[in-house]
Each structure stands twice: as structure tokens, then as C-alpha cells.
Design a protein around this motif. Sequence first.
Motif, PDB file in Angstrom:
ATOM      1  N   LEU A   1      25.908  -5.137  11.995  1.00  0.00           N
ATOM      2  CA  LEU A   1      25.907  -5.447  10.598  1.00  0.00           C
ATOM      3  C   LEU A   1      26.332  -4.199   9.799  1.00  0.00           C
ATOM      4  N   GLU A   2      27.534  -4.314   9.087  1.00  0.00           N
ATOM      5  CA  GLU A   2      28.217  -3.112   8.445  1.00  0.00           C
ATOM      6  C   GLU A   2      27.599  -3.288   6.923  1.00  0.00           C
ATOM      7  N   LEU A   3      26.825  -2.175   6.355  1.00  0.00           N
ATOM      8  CA  LEU A   3      26.521  -2.315   5.081  1.00  0.00           C
ATOM      9  C   LEU A   3      27.556  -1.453   4.178  1.00  0.00           C
ATOM     10  N   ALA A   4      28.144  -2.057   3.058  1.00  0.00           N
ATOM     11  CA  ALA A   4      28.987  -1.489   2.004  1.00  0.00           C
ATOM     12  C   ALA A   4      30.572  -1.411   3.015  1.00  0.00           C
ATOM     13  N   CYS A   5      30.772  -2.876   3.429  1.00  0.00           N
ATOM     14  CA  CYS A   5      31.641  -2.953   4.310  1.00  0.00           C
ATOM     15  C   CYS A   5      33.155  -3.019   3.448  1.00  0.00           C
ATOM     16  N   GLY A   6      33.034  -3.090   1.981  1.00  0.00           N
ATOM     17  CA  GLY A   6      34.477  -2.959   1.538  1.00  0.00           C
ATOM     18  C   GLY A   6      35.508  -4.113   1.997  1.00  0.00           C
TER      19      GLY A   6
ATOM     20  N   PRO B   1      29.435   3.004   7.069  1.00  0.00           N
ATOM     21  CA  PRO B   1      30.333   4.164   7.272  1.00  0.00           C
ATOM     22  C   PRO B   1      30.906   4.737   5.961  1.00  0.00           C
ATOM     23  N   ILE B   2      31.827   5.755   6.276  1.00  0.00           N
ATOM     24  CA  ILE B   2      32.602   6.389   5.177  1.00  0.00           C
ATOM     25  C   ILE B   2      31.786   6.816   3.679  1.00  0.00           C
ATOM     26  N   ARG B   3      30.623   7.164   4.123  1.00  0.00           N
ATOM     27  CA  ARG B   3      29.792   8.050   2.894  1.00  0.00           C
ATOM     28  C   ARG B   3      29.138   7.044   1.742  1.00  0.00           C
TER      29      ARG B   3
ATOM     30  N   LEU C   1      28.648  -6.628   4.665  1.00  0.00           N
ATOM     31  CA  LEU C   1      27.733  -7.047   3.328  1.00  0.00           C
ATOM     32  C   LEU C   1      28.213  -5.834   2.416  1.00  0.00           C
ATOM     33  N   ASP C   2      28.612  -6.498   0.999  1.00  0.00           N
ATOM     34  CA  ASP C   2      29.025  -5.440   0.093  1.00  0.00           C
ATOM     35  C   ASP C   2      28.720  -6.285  -1.166  1.00  0.00           C
ATOM     36  N   VAL C   3      28.452  -5.223  -2.157  1.00  0.00           N
ATOM     37  CA  VAL C   3      28.276  -5.637  -3.436  1.00  0.00           C
ATOM     38  C   VAL C   3      29.481  -6.236  -4.407  1.00  0.00           C
TER      39      VAL C   3
ATOM     40  N   LEU D   1      44.421  -1.214  -3.258  1.00  0.00           N
ATOM     41  CA  LEU D   1      44.813   0.108  -2.948  1.00  0.00           C
ATOM     42  C   LEU D   1      44.214   0.597  -1.965  1.00  0.00           C
ATOM     43  N   TYR D   2      42.778   0.355  -1.729  1.00  0.00           N
ATOM     44  CA  TYR D   2      41.679   0.796  -1.005  1.00  0.00           C
ATOM     45  C   TYR D   2      42.409   1.213   0.617  1.00  0.00           C
ATOM     46  N   ASP D   3      42.807   0.239   1.292  1.00  0.00           N
ATOM     47  CA  ASP D   3      43.185   0.431   2.732  1.00  0.00           C
ATOM     48  C   ASP D   3      44.125   1.705   2.788  1.00  0.00           C
TER      49      ASP D   3
ATOM     50  N   GLY E   1      26.055  -8.768  -1.131  1.00  0.00           N
ATOM     51  CA  GLY E   1      24.576  -8.353  -1.506  1.00  0.00           C
ATOM     52  C   GLY E   1      24.602  -6.870  -1.756  1.00  0.00           C
ATOM     53  N   ASP E   2      23.393  -6.386  -2.085  1.00  0.00           N
ATOM     54  CA  ASP E   2      23.082  -4.973  -2.449  1.00  0.00           C
ATOM     55  C   ASP E   2      22.429  -4.395  -0.949  1.00  0.00           C
ATOM     56  N   ILE E   3      23.093  -3.182  -0.892  1.00  0.00           N
ATOM     57  CA  ILE E   3      22.672  -2.650   0.323  1.00  0.00           C
ATOM     58  C   ILE E   3      20.906  -2.100  -0.060  1.00  0.00           C
ATOM     59  N   ARG E   4      20.444  -2.049  -1.183  1.00  0.00           N
ATOM     60  CA  ARG E   4      19.316  -1.601  -1.456  1.00  0.00           C
ATOM     61  C   ARG E   4      18.154  -2.647  -1.200  1.00  0.00           C
TER      62      ARG E   4
ATOM     63  N   GLY F   1      36.701  -4.229   4.999  1.00  0.00           N
ATOM     64  CA  GLY F   1      36.689  -4.728   6.318  1.00  0.00           C
ATOM     65  C   GLY F   1      37.456  -3.603   7.199  1.00  0.00           C
ATOM     66  N   ARG F   2      37.784  -2.437   6.873  1.00  0.00           N
ATOM     67  CA  ARG F   2      38.454  -1.304   7.284  1.00  0.00           C
ATOM     68  C   ARG F   2      38.047  -1.160   8.863  1.00  0.00           C
ATOM     69  N   VAL F   3      36.670  -0.907   8.680  1.00  0.00           N
ATOM     70  CA  VAL F   3      35.797  -0.758  10.109  1.00  0.00           C
ATOM     71  C   VAL F   3      35.925  -1.780  10.915  1.00  0.00           C
TER      72      VAL F   3
HETATM   73  C1  SAM Z   1      34.037   3.796   0.298  1.00  0.00           C
HETATM   74  S1  SAM Z   1      33.981   2.037   0.231  1.00  0.00           S
HETATM   75  C2  SAM Z   1      33.471   1.761   2.235  1.00  0.00           C
HETATM   76  C3  SAM Z   1      33.869   0.554   2.521  1.00  0.00           C
HETATM   77  C4  SAM Z   1      34.134   0.358   4.096  1.00  0.00           C
HETATM   78  N1  SAM Z   1      32.868   0.555   4.818  1.00  0.00           N
HETATM   79  C5  SAM Z   1      35.052   1.556   4.848  1.00  0.00           C
HETATM   80  O1  SAM Z   1      34.630   1.913   5.828  1.00  0.00           O
HETATM   81  O2  SAM Z   1      36.349   1.393   4.575  1.00  0.00           O
HETATM   82  C6  SAM Z   1      32.008   1.733  -0.504  1.00  0.00           C
HETATM   83  C7  SAM Z   1      31.768   0.345  -0.583  1.00  0.00           C
HETATM   84  O3  SAM Z   1      30.524   0.553  -1.072  1.00  0.00           O
HETATM   85  C8  SAM Z   1      30.440  -0.676  -1.805  1.00  0.00           C
HETATM   86  N2  SAM Z   1      28.940  -0.552  -2.488  1.00  0.00           N
HETATM   87  C9  SAM Z   1      28.824   0.598  -3.314  1.00  0.00           C
HETATM   88  N3  SAM Z   1      27.453   0.452  -3.762  1.00  0.00           N
HETATM   89  C10 SAM Z   1      26.884  -0.681  -2.943  1.00  0.00           C
HETATM   90  C11 SAM Z   1      25.629  -1.382  -3.296  1.00  0.00           C
HETATM   91  N4  SAM Z   1      24.444  -0.772  -3.933  1.00  0.00           N
HETATM   92  N5  SAM Z   1      25.484  -2.445  -2.252  1.00  0.00           N
HETATM   93  C12 SAM Z   1      26.557  -2.858  -1.540  1.00  0.00           C
HETATM   94  N6  SAM Z   1      27.745  -2.341  -1.685  1.00  0.00           N
HETATM   95  C13 SAM Z   1      27.888  -1.204  -2.249  1.00  0.00           C
HETATM   96  C14 SAM Z   1      31.462  -0.598  -2.645  1.00  0.00           C
HETATM   97  O4  SAM Z   1      31.756  -1.998  -3.247  1.00  0.00           O
HETATM   98  C15 SAM Z   1      32.657  -0.448  -1.701  1.00  0.00           C
HETATM   99  O5  SAM Z   1      33.245  -1.492  -1.014  1.00  0.00           O
END
Ligand code: SAM
Length: 259
Positions: free
Chosen positions: A39-44, A104-106, A62-64, A9-11, A87-90, A46-48
Motif C-alpha cells: 500500500l502506498e499512502l499519498a501515492c499522487g 514516500p517523498i515527505r 491511496l491519495d486524497v 507538472l508533478y512528475d 482517501g485520506d491517509i489520516r 503513481g511515480r513510485v
Molecule cells: C509530494 S506528493 C507525493 C506523491 C507520490 N507519493 C510520489 O512519491 O511522487 C504528496 C501527495 O500527498 C497527497 N496528500 C496530501 N495530504 C493527504 C492526505 N491527508 N491524505 C491523502 N493524500 C494526501 C497529495 O494529494 C499529493 O498527491
Amino acid sequence: VSELYDPELYDASVGELPGEIDFYVRLAREAHEAGHPVLELACGTGRVALAVARAGVSIVGLDVSPAMLTRAREKASALTNARWVEGDIRSFALEERFGLVTIPIRSFQHLLTTDDQFSCLRCIREHLVQGGRLALHIFNPDIVRMAQWNTARRGTFQRYREYQHPRSGNRIVASESVVYRTAAQELDATYANDEIDGRGAVVSTVYRGMTLRYTYRYEMEHLLARSGFEVEALYGDFEGGPLCNTSVEMVWLARRPAE
Ligand SMILES: C[S@@+](CC[C@H](N)C(=O)[O-])C[C@H]1O[C@@H](n2cnc3c(N)ncnc32)[C@H](O)[C@@H]1O
């Protein structure tokens, strides 16, 4: 964390903010022209990142969440310049160095402690080339919204979005209920998705909860400075508008200084 979002549902559930994708594509092209990948962190899903790859820029996402990454891989199957890493963005360690890192997107608001915020920012700095940039988007904390949720709206669900289920075509009505814990600068949100069929019957209701941290403008400035970044710009939207009292977004552009 993998259960925070529904990859199917995310997209459909995320509305693109005005100018959002263009903003990232423009910065990505600048990094690419200087010879560096993104590099996009928390890319989900791949919307962006997909828009960046389609613009001809090499990107690592990269996403967890394996489930969100699976969706990204499916969508990117025809692209050769996008790579997806669990991976973990931390705390992540990649071999490449990047001209641009985006969050992106908070997604940065998923980091609930100052230590986690620092770890993430330091890791980003390590992965940037000298002069490389960070684009980071979070909410501008809204004191009116906080007061409403902690008084008149407390315990209620408010509808905030409607969209179509990508598979069934049913209507999804999304509602939220939020409590702000202001001393911790955290909010606890509960999201309720009602799926409604063509006859108006509720087929299912799915509840999801998440805790997010919010960060004020000058706090972010300190975090960036203490993590070794220079602030290049702060916008209140993706179209270059200044941060003002009514801005919903904070869009930060920072740079790893050349040594
Ligand atoms: C709001 S979505 C954003 C997805 C994408 N960047 C976008 O713009 O649509 C948040 C993403 O953050 C990821 N996430 C949350 N905590 C994380 C962490 N510690 N390390 C990596 N990814 C994380 C979630 O799995 C989710 O895919």
C-alpha cells in the motif's frame, strides 16, 4: 489539498533521489515474496507505485486528490496489479492487509498535528500483517536552512529547480520562499513557477502555497513506538547511509511486531 500539486507538472517537477525507487521496489519485492501486497499512502500520480507494479508486485495507491489519481490511472492503464483509491491517509479502511506500507517523498509532513500523525500511523498499523513493514520518508530538519530563511532570505524567492513543461516544452523555473515557524514546527512555503517560452518571455507565473510540519528524529521514534511500531532502521539517504549531521533525508523502516 487537491490544489497543492499540479498533476500535469508533478512528475517533471520531482527529481528522483539517488536510490529512491530501487529502495521501494526492493522492499515491495520482499513483501511480495512473503505473499503480501503493498500500500502506498499519498501515492499522487503513481511515480513510485508504478515502478513497484512494473516489478510484478500488487499495489494499492491511496491519495486524497482525484486529479492526481486520474493521472496515476492514465499512466497505469496497461497494468492489472495496481489499484487506486481516493482517501485520506489520516483515516482509511481497506479490506486487504499489506506486507508493506510506504509514504514516500515527505508526504507525512502534510499532517500538521500530532493527532493527525497518530491517526495515520495507527491506521497503517491496522492495515499491516503481523511483521509487516512501514517505510516512511521525511526531511531531516536543517537548522542552517531554517536560520537562513528566517533571516537573510526572509521575504525573498530563491530558484531551486528548472525543468521542461511536458506539453509545451517551455522551460519552467521553480522558485520558493519559506518561513519557518519553529514553535509550531511548521513551515509555510510559497512556490512560484515561471513558464518561459523559446524567446525568453515569461508566459505565466503560478504561485502555490503549502504548510508542512517537520519532525525531529527522536520525536519520530516516540511517535512510532506509541503507535505500536518497532524501528528496524533509520537511514540518512536511500542507499543505506546512516543519519548524520548533514543528512537531508530521514528514511524510516519500522515493523508491526508479530504478536
Ligand atoms: C509530494 S506528493 C507525493 C506523491 C507520490 N507519493 C510520489 O512519491 O511522487 C504528496 C501527495 O500527498 C497527497 N496528500 C496530501 N495530504 C493527504 C492526505 N491527508 N491524505 C491523502 N493524500 C494526501 C497529495 O494529494 C499529493 O498527491
